[in-house]
Scaffold this motif. Structure first.
Motif, PDB file in Angstrom:
ATOM      1  N   THR A 169       0.868  -1.174   0.000  1.00 59.50           N
ATOM      2  CA  THR A 169       0.000   0.000   0.000  1.00 59.50           C
ATOM      3  C   THR A 169       0.906   1.225   0.000  1.00 59.50           C
ATOM      4  OG1 THR A 169      -0.043   0.152   2.409  1.00 59.50           O
ATOM      5  CG2 THR A 169      -1.720  -1.255   1.359  1.00 59.50           C
ATOM      6  N   PRO A 170       0.393   2.407  -0.347  1.00 61.59           N
ATOM      7  CA  PRO A 170       1.254   3.592  -0.301  1.00 61.59           C
ATOM      8  C   PRO A 170       1.914   3.791   1.058  1.00 61.59           C
ATOM      9  CG  PRO A 170      -0.746   4.093  -1.506  1.00 61.59           C
ATOM     10  CD  PRO A 170      -0.927   2.726  -0.944  1.00 61.59           C
ATOM     11  N   ARG A 171       1.169   3.542   2.148  1.00 59.67           N
ATOM     12  CA  ARG A 171       1.742   3.768   3.474  1.00 59.67           C
ATOM     13  C   ARG A 171       2.849   2.751   3.778  1.00 59.67           C
ATOM     14  NH1 ARG A 171       0.470   7.086   7.281  1.00 59.67           N
ATOM     15  NH2 ARG A 171      -1.444   7.673   6.172  1.00 59.67           N
ATOM     16  N   ARG A 172       2.610   1.464   3.453  1.00 58.49           N
ATOM     17  CA  ARG A 172       3.647   0.457   3.691  1.00 58.49           C
ATOM     18  C   ARG A 172       4.853   0.710   2.788  1.00 58.49           C
ATOM     19  NH1 ARG A 172       2.634  -4.443   2.173  1.00 58.49           N
ATOM     20  NH2 ARG A 172       4.109  -5.401   3.609  1.00 58.49           N
ATOM     21  N   PHE A 173       4.592   1.124   1.555  1.00 61.62           N
ATOM     22  CA  PHE A 173       5.677   1.444   0.618  1.00 61.62           C
ATOM     23  C   PHE A 173       6.542   2.571   1.175  1.00 61.62           C
ATOM     24  CE2 PHE A 173       7.058   4.196  -2.941  1.00 61.62           C
ATOM     25  CZ  PHE A 173       7.915   3.327  -3.603  1.00 61.62           C
ATOM     26  N   ALA A 174       5.912   3.636   1.667  1.00 63.42           N
ATOM     27  CA  ALA A 174       6.664   4.776   2.210  1.00 63.42           C
ATOM     28  C   ALA A 174       7.378   4.415   3.499  1.00 63.42           C
ATOM     29  CB  ALA A 174       5.725   5.957   2.437  1.00 63.42           C
ATOM     30  N   GLY A 175       6.839   3.448   4.259  1.00 65.64           N
ATOM     31  CA  GLY A 175       7.419   3.120   5.555  1.00 65.64           C
ATOM     32  C   GLY A 175       8.644   2.231   5.484  1.00 65.64           C
ATOM     33  N   LEU A 176       8.890   1.626   4.330  1.00 68.00           N
ATOM     34  CA  LEU A 176      10.061   0.759   4.182  1.00 68.00           C
ATOM     35  C   LEU A 176      11.266   1.561   3.693  1.00 68.00           C
ATOM     36  CD1 LEU A 176       8.272  -2.265   2.495  1.00 68.00           C
ATOM     37  CD2 LEU A 176       9.380  -2.302   4.751  1.00 68.00           C
ATOM     38  N   PRO A 177      12.482   1.172   4.058  1.00 64.26           N
ATOM     39  CA  PRO A 177      13.671   1.856   3.521  1.00 64.26           C
ATOM     40  C   PRO A 177      13.776   1.619   2.017  1.00 64.26           C
ATOM     41  CG  PRO A 177      14.228   0.448   5.399  1.00 64.26           C
ATOM     42  CD  PRO A 177      12.831   0.116   5.016  1.00 64.26           C
ATOM     43  N   HIS A 178      14.291   2.605   1.309  1.00 60.73           N
ATOM     44  CA  HIS A 178      14.404   2.519  -0.146  1.00 60.73           C
ATOM     45  C   HIS A 178      15.862   2.569  -0.586  1.00 60.73           C
ATOM     46  CE1 HIS A 178      10.064   3.950  -1.266  1.00 60.73           C
ATOM     47  NE2 HIS A 178      10.072   2.988  -0.366  1.00 60.73           N
ATOM     48  N   ILE A 179      16.132   1.882  -1.700  1.00 64.47           N
ATOM     49  CA  ILE A 179      17.417   1.984  -2.398  1.00 64.47           C
ATOM     50  C   ILE A 179      17.101   2.496  -3.793  1.00 64.47           C
ATOM     51  CG2 ILE A 179      19.419   0.734  -3.277  1.00 64.47           C
ATOM     52  CD1 ILE A 179      18.782  -1.382  -1.051  1.00 64.47           C
ATOM     53  N   THR A 180      17.680   3.614  -4.145  1.00 68.70           N
ATOM     54  CA  THR A 180      17.446   4.182  -5.470  1.00 68.70           C
ATOM     55  C   THR A 180      18.742   4.198  -6.263  1.00 68.70           C
ATOM     56  OG1 THR A 180      17.875   6.467  -4.794  1.00 68.70           O
ATOM     57  CG2 THR A 180      15.626   5.656  -4.550  1.00 68.70           C
ATOM     58  N   VAL A 181      18.589   4.233  -7.565  1.00 68.21           N
ATOM     59  CA  VAL A 181      19.758   4.203  -8.457  1.00 68.21           C
ATOM     60  C   VAL A 181      19.970   5.585  -9.045  1.00 68.21           C
ATOM     61  CG1 VAL A 181      20.760   3.184 -10.533  1.00 68.21           C
ATOM     62  CG2 VAL A 181      19.364   1.781  -8.996  1.00 68.21           C
ATOM     63  N   THR A 182      21.150   6.120  -8.840  1.00 70.08           N
ATOM     64  CA  THR A 182      21.510   7.422  -9.384  1.00 70.08           C
ATOM     65  C   THR A 182      23.019   7.510  -9.482  1.00 70.08           C
ATOM     66  OG1 THR A 182      21.564   9.808  -8.965  1.00 70.08           O
ATOM     67  CG2 THR A 182      21.315   8.375  -7.047  1.00 70.08           C
ATOM     68  N   ARG A 183      23.491   8.075 -10.575  1.00 70.20           N
ATOM     69  CA  ARG A 183      24.941   8.241 -10.736  1.00 70.20           C
ATOM     70  C   ARG A 183      25.439   9.463  -9.981  1.00 70.20           C
ATOM     71  NH1 ARG A 183      23.634   7.455 -16.193  1.00 70.20           N
ATOM     72  NH2 ARG A 183      24.201   9.605 -16.663  1.00 70.20           N
ATOM     73  N   ARG A 184      24.530  10.342  -9.589  1.00 71.38           N
ATOM     74  CA  ARG A 184      24.954  11.602  -8.954  1.00 71.38           C
ATOM     75  C   ARG A 184      24.520  11.692  -7.488  1.00 71.38           C
ATOM     76  NH1 ARG A 184      23.698  12.411 -14.233  1.00 71.38           N
ATOM     77  NH2 ARG A 184      25.267  13.449 -15.513  1.00 71.38           N
ATOM     78  N   GLY A 185      24.005  10.627  -6.935  1.00 73.97           N
ATOM     79  CA  GLY A 185      23.665  10.615  -5.521  1.00 73.97           C
ATOM     80  C   GLY A 185      22.414  11.366  -5.155  1.00 73.97           C
ATOM     81  N   ARG A 186      21.569  11.682  -6.126  1.00 83.42           N
ATOM     82  CA  ARG A 186      20.340  12.405  -5.830  1.00 83.42           C
ATOM     83  C   ARG A 186      19.304  11.458  -5.238  1.00 83.42           C
ATOM     84  NH1 ARG A 186      20.236  15.276 -11.751  1.00 83.42           N
ATOM     85  NH2 ARG A 186      21.958  16.751 -11.422  1.00 83.42           N
ATOM     86  N   THR A 187      18.594  11.919  -4.225  1.00 89.50           N
ATOM     87  CA  THR A 187      17.607  11.066  -3.563  1.00 89.50           C
ATOM     88  C   THR A 187      16.173  11.492  -3.830  1.00 89.50           C
ATOM     89  OG1 THR A 187      17.728  12.403  -1.544  1.00 89.50           O
ATOM     90  CG2 THR A 187      19.234  10.520  -1.714  1.00 89.50           C
TER      91      THR A 187
END
Length: 331
Positions: free
Chosen positions: A197-215
């Motif tokens: 759900t949106p709330r469970r999705f937001a509540g979990l830690p995320h790993i994102t892919v970026t070459r410039r470290g933008r979050t």
């Protein structure tokens, strides 16, 4: 009469002769007569006679001289004949459209610039197709970086991925397809057993892919519209690294759906739908006009397009044969 030197020409410049005379010279030397050469080139004998007079002035030799009731070649003309034929053959070949490439004997190296996600999802079917159709072709996949579309003018043969807009005027492009992002997590994680759900999705830690470290991205914008925010545990430089990170953490790695499908083939990962309305990204390929009509490059572009279609069809088949829920775990 000596030809005048063109304005601005370098000292010692020698103007080219009229190259239109070459076919006539070849016909005259082969036919050995004005009438025969005229018939072959479909001109009048008088026109061919005037052309012979011009050729004699240009070459500095009579070429054809009276012999009984006909004409015979001079020694200079005999010596010229094979060179004239070879020159005409070469000139005609140079002015013809390129022939279709012989894939079985083609030996060529192509430099393709792309990201690791495209390499993961498209690389294997493309390599298989190349090995099948053109075994002499070698692919050199270059990593994305601070790339410039102008590189296509020199050392990059093809850009594959999300293309900048607009492209330079001398760069051509073609769409390959669209992709969306999903989340991957270790298959044995408790939170991976049911849809997010949106709330469970937001509540979990995320790993994102970026070459410039933008979050911050469109994900944060959509969450903010719902009054939610997320915690980006880490950024990764590549999609493959993000998938490995997800294997050892309780975090979600956000990757393109095709990358998730490939990773889940060989890793114990669950693929989860992101419960947000996110934009779909378009993938394409771009190349410089210098190779636009090159038959070998045209084949390469077609091979990339076919490999993309084959990979998409393969993933669709796996999805249909797998679990029907929002979370699919690798076996």
């Amino acid at each position: 009469m000596q030809q005048s030197q063109p304005p601005g020409a370098a000292p010692g410049f020698t103007p080219l002769p009229d190259m239109n005379l070459l076919p006539a010279l070849d016909a005259l030397l082969r036919a050995g007569s004005v009438a025969g050469a005229a018939a072959e080139l479909n001109v009048s004998p008088s026109a061919m006679s005037r052309t012979l007079a011009r050729l004699r002035r240009v070459v500095g030799d009579p070429l054809l001289v009276p012999s009984g009731r006909g004409l015979t070649l001079t020694p200079r003309a005999h010596g010229m004949q094979p060179r004239v034929q070879a020159a005409l053959t070469t000139a005609v070949a140079a002015l013809r459209p390129p022939r279709e490439v012989e894939l079985a004997t083609l030996e060529r190296e192509f430099r393709i610039r792309t990201n690791d996600g495209i390499a993961m999802s498209l690389g294997a079917p493309l390599l298989a197709l190349v090995a099948r159709e053109a075994p002499g072709v070698r692919l050199r996949l270059l990593p994305e970086g601070d790339e410039d579309p102008a590189d296509l003018r020199t050392h990059v043969d093809l850009d594959v991925g999300e293309l900048p807009d607009p492209l330079p005027h001398d760069v051509r492009s073609s769409a390959l397809g669209e992709h969306r992002h999903v989340a991957v997590a270790r298959a044995d994680a408790e939170f991976a057993r049911e849809p997010l759900t949106p709330r469970r999705f937001a509540g979990l830690p995320h790993i994102t892919v970026t070459r410039r470290g933008r979050t911050y991205s469109v994900v944060d914008e959509r969450l903010a519209e719902l009054g939610l925010c997320r915690d980006v545990l880490a950024t990764a430089p590549t999609y493959a690294a993000a998938c490995f990170f997800a294997l050892r953490t309780d975090a979600l790695a956000l990757v393109p759906s095709e990358v998730a499908a490939e990773a889940a083939r060989v890793m114990p990962l669950a693929v989860l739908e992101i419960p947000l309305e996110l934009p779909v990204a378009t993938t394409g390929m771009a190349w410089h006009v210098r190779v636009d009509t090159d038959p070998a490059h045209r084949w390469l572009r077609g091979a990339v397009a076919r490999a993309a279609t084959e990979a998409a069809s393969d993933r669709a088949g796996i999805k249909r044969s797998g679990a029907g829920g929002a979370a699919t775990a690798a076996p």
